[in-house]
Design an enzyme around this catalytic site. Structure first.
Site, PDB file in Angstrom:
ATOM      1  N   GLY A  43       0.821  -1.213   0.000  1.00  0.00           N
ATOM      2  CA  GLY A  43       0.000   0.000   0.000  1.00  0.00           C
ATOM      3  C   GLY A  43       0.847   1.251   0.000  1.00  0.00           C
ATOM      4  O   GLY A  43       2.074   1.201   0.042  1.00  0.00           O
ATOM      5  N   SER A  44       0.157   2.400  -0.033  1.00  0.00           N
ATOM      6  CA  SER A  44       0.884   3.667  -0.139  1.00  0.00           C
ATOM      7  C   SER A  44       1.663   3.984   1.136  1.00  0.00           C
ATOM      8  O   SER A  44       2.742   4.583   1.071  1.00  0.00           O
ATOM      9  CB  SER A  44      -0.097   4.801  -0.466  1.00  0.00           C
ATOM     10  OG  SER A  44      -1.115   4.865   0.508  1.00  0.00           O
ATOM     11  N   LYS A 108      -8.490  -4.822   6.097  1.00  0.00           N
ATOM     12  CA  LYS A 108      -7.416  -4.654   5.134  1.00  0.00           C
ATOM     13  C   LYS A 108      -7.847  -5.206   3.768  1.00  0.00           C
ATOM     14  O   LYS A 108      -8.818  -5.934   3.673  1.00  0.00           O
ATOM     15  CB  LYS A 108      -6.164  -5.415   5.620  1.00  0.00           C
ATOM     16  CG  LYS A 108      -5.545  -4.768   6.864  1.00  0.00           C
ATOM     17  CD  LYS A 108      -4.248  -5.426   7.292  1.00  0.00           C
ATOM     18  CE  LYS A 108      -3.314  -5.714   6.188  1.00  0.00           C
ATOM     19  NZ  LYS A 108      -2.946  -4.566   5.366  1.00  0.00           N
ATOM     20  N   GLU A 117      -1.066 -10.819   2.616  1.00  0.00           N
ATOM     21  CA  GLU A 117      -0.827 -10.055   3.854  1.00  0.00           C
ATOM     22  C   GLU A 117      -1.153 -10.914   5.073  1.00  0.00           C
ATOM     23  O   GLU A 117      -0.402 -10.915   6.062  1.00  0.00           O
ATOM     24  CB  GLU A 117      -1.684  -8.783   3.854  1.00  0.00           C
ATOM     25  CG  GLU A 117      -1.215  -7.758   2.826  1.00  0.00           C
ATOM     26  CD  GLU A 117      -2.126  -6.565   2.661  1.00  0.00           C
ATOM     27  OE1 GLU A 117      -1.685  -5.568   2.094  1.00  0.00           O
ATOM     28  OE2 GLU A 117      -3.293  -6.624   3.084  1.00  0.00           O
ATOM     29  N   LYS A 135      -7.643   6.384   9.837  1.00  0.00           N
ATOM     30  CA  LYS A 135      -7.944   4.939   9.809  1.00  0.00           C
ATOM     31  C   LYS A 135      -8.466   4.402  11.148  1.00  0.00           C
ATOM     32  O   LYS A 135      -8.947   3.270  11.220  1.00  0.00           O
ATOM     33  CB  LYS A 135      -6.683   4.145   9.424  1.00  0.00           C
ATOM     34  CG  LYS A 135      -5.982   4.601   8.147  1.00  0.00           C
ATOM     35  CD  LYS A 135      -6.771   4.291   6.919  1.00  0.00           C
ATOM     36  CE  LYS A 135      -6.084   4.663   5.619  1.00  0.00           C
ATOM     37  NZ  LYS A 135      -4.921   3.900   5.261  1.00  0.00           N
TER      38      LYS A 135
HETATM   39  C1  5RP Z   1      -3.556  -3.555   0.860  1.00  0.00           C
HETATM   40  C2  5RP Z   1      -3.867  -3.125   2.245  1.00  0.00           C
HETATM   41  C3  5RP Z   1      -3.321  -1.810   2.688  1.00  0.00           C
HETATM   42  O1  5RP Z   1      -2.549  -2.013   3.828  1.00  0.00           O
HETATM   43  C4  5RP Z   1      -4.465  -0.887   2.992  1.00  0.00           C
HETATM   44  O2  5RP Z   1      -5.310  -0.822   1.861  1.00  0.00           O
HETATM   45  C5  5RP Z   1      -3.957   0.509   3.366  1.00  0.00           C
HETATM   46  O3  5RP Z   1      -3.361   1.084   2.232  1.00  0.00           O
HETATM   47  P1  5RP Z   1      -2.806   2.560   2.228  1.00  0.00           P
HETATM   48  O4  5RP Z   1      -1.590   2.576   3.083  1.00  0.00           O
HETATM   49  O5  5RP Z   1      -2.503   2.838   0.785  1.00  0.00           O
HETATM   50  O6  5RP Z   1      -3.871   3.471   2.756  1.00  0.00           O
HETATM   51  O7  5RP Z   1      -4.519  -3.786   3.000  1.00  0.00           O
HETATM   52  O8  5RP Z   1      -4.222  -4.734   0.523  1.00  0.00           O
END
Ligand code: 5RP
Length: 237
Positions: A43-44, A108, A117, A135
């Protein structure tokens, strides 16, 4: 327990979400054990962690990665990537979340990497979640819940969620069903209030055709580094 490390700042301009992600990505380095292999999410926010990890790449053996995207980023920065089957145990897994509650339970899968994951989280002694404060939630369920499903089970799983007042939609990419790194599809489910994450995860995980449900209660976080306007808040569960 909560502890806040103030952000060194010379400006009164509030930090952007991207800057908060950078802060927690860098803060996660303190949990990386020198000489070991680290579990890396997707993820970002994790991208910020990977960039920070590159600054100490000579102090670690490498990483086990949870997605093709993270593997590519790790390799591009010169960090060796191991197959999860080559590594018996990881002391730490660092990953983001779409939602996290006050007990470390998470939703997630926003990046469609939930299955790998969960696998890497399960082989790790400690899950350190890195996230910005948007979050943190009281109860899981506002973010559409990702569920990885074998394509032939899609309609039946949609019907099973409908019986729980959930509306499940097939995730699309460029107008076609998104295909995960594992060759499956993703349903995103709205309308749920997940009051008992453990029971919910246990139940949905047993539905035929469900590969992985995006509730992480069995593999919940032990630590959350939360990026806030006042700095990085450390929550321990
Ligand atoms: C990917 C995930 C990521 O951890 C989740 O979507 C958070 O992403 P981001 O850091 O881009 O907000 O579960 O499958």
């Amino acid at each position: 327990m909560t502890q806040t490390t103030p952000t060194p700042s010379t400006s009164t301009t509030p930090l952007t979400q991207d800057q908060l992600k950078t802060l927690v990505g860098q803060a996660a380095l303190q949990y990386v054990v020198p000489g070991e292999i680290v579990g890396v999410g997707t993820g970002s926010t994790v991208n910020k962690f990977i960039d920070a990890l590159a600054t100490m790449k000579d102090q670690i053996k490498g990483a086990v990665s949870s997605s093709v995207a993270s593997t590519e980023r790790l390799l591009a920065l010169g960090i060796q990537v191991f197959d999860s089957n080559e590594v018996a145990r990881l002391s730490v897994y660092i990953d983001g979340a779409d939602e996290i509650d006050g007990a470390g339970n998470m939703v997630k899968g926003g990046g469609a990497a939930l299955t790998r994951e969960k696998i890497v989280a399960a082989q790790s002694d400690r899950f350190v979640c890195i996230a910005d404060e948007s979050k943190l939630v009281q109860t899981l369920g506002t973010f559409p819940l990702p569920v990885e499903v074998i394509p032939m089970a899609t309609q039946r799983v949609i019907a099973q969620f409908a019986a729980k007042d959930g509306v499940a939609t097939l995730r699309l990419k460029d107008g076609k069903p998104l295909v995960t790194d594992n060759g499956q599809v993703i349903l995103d489910v709205t309308g749920l209030t997940i009051n008992d994450p453990l029971a919910f995860e246990a139940e949905v995980s047993q539905w035929p055709g469900v590969v992985t449900v995006g509730v992480f209660a069995f593999q919940r976080a032990q630590v959350c580094l939360l990026g806030t306007a006042n700095g990085v808040k450390t929550l321990t569960f």
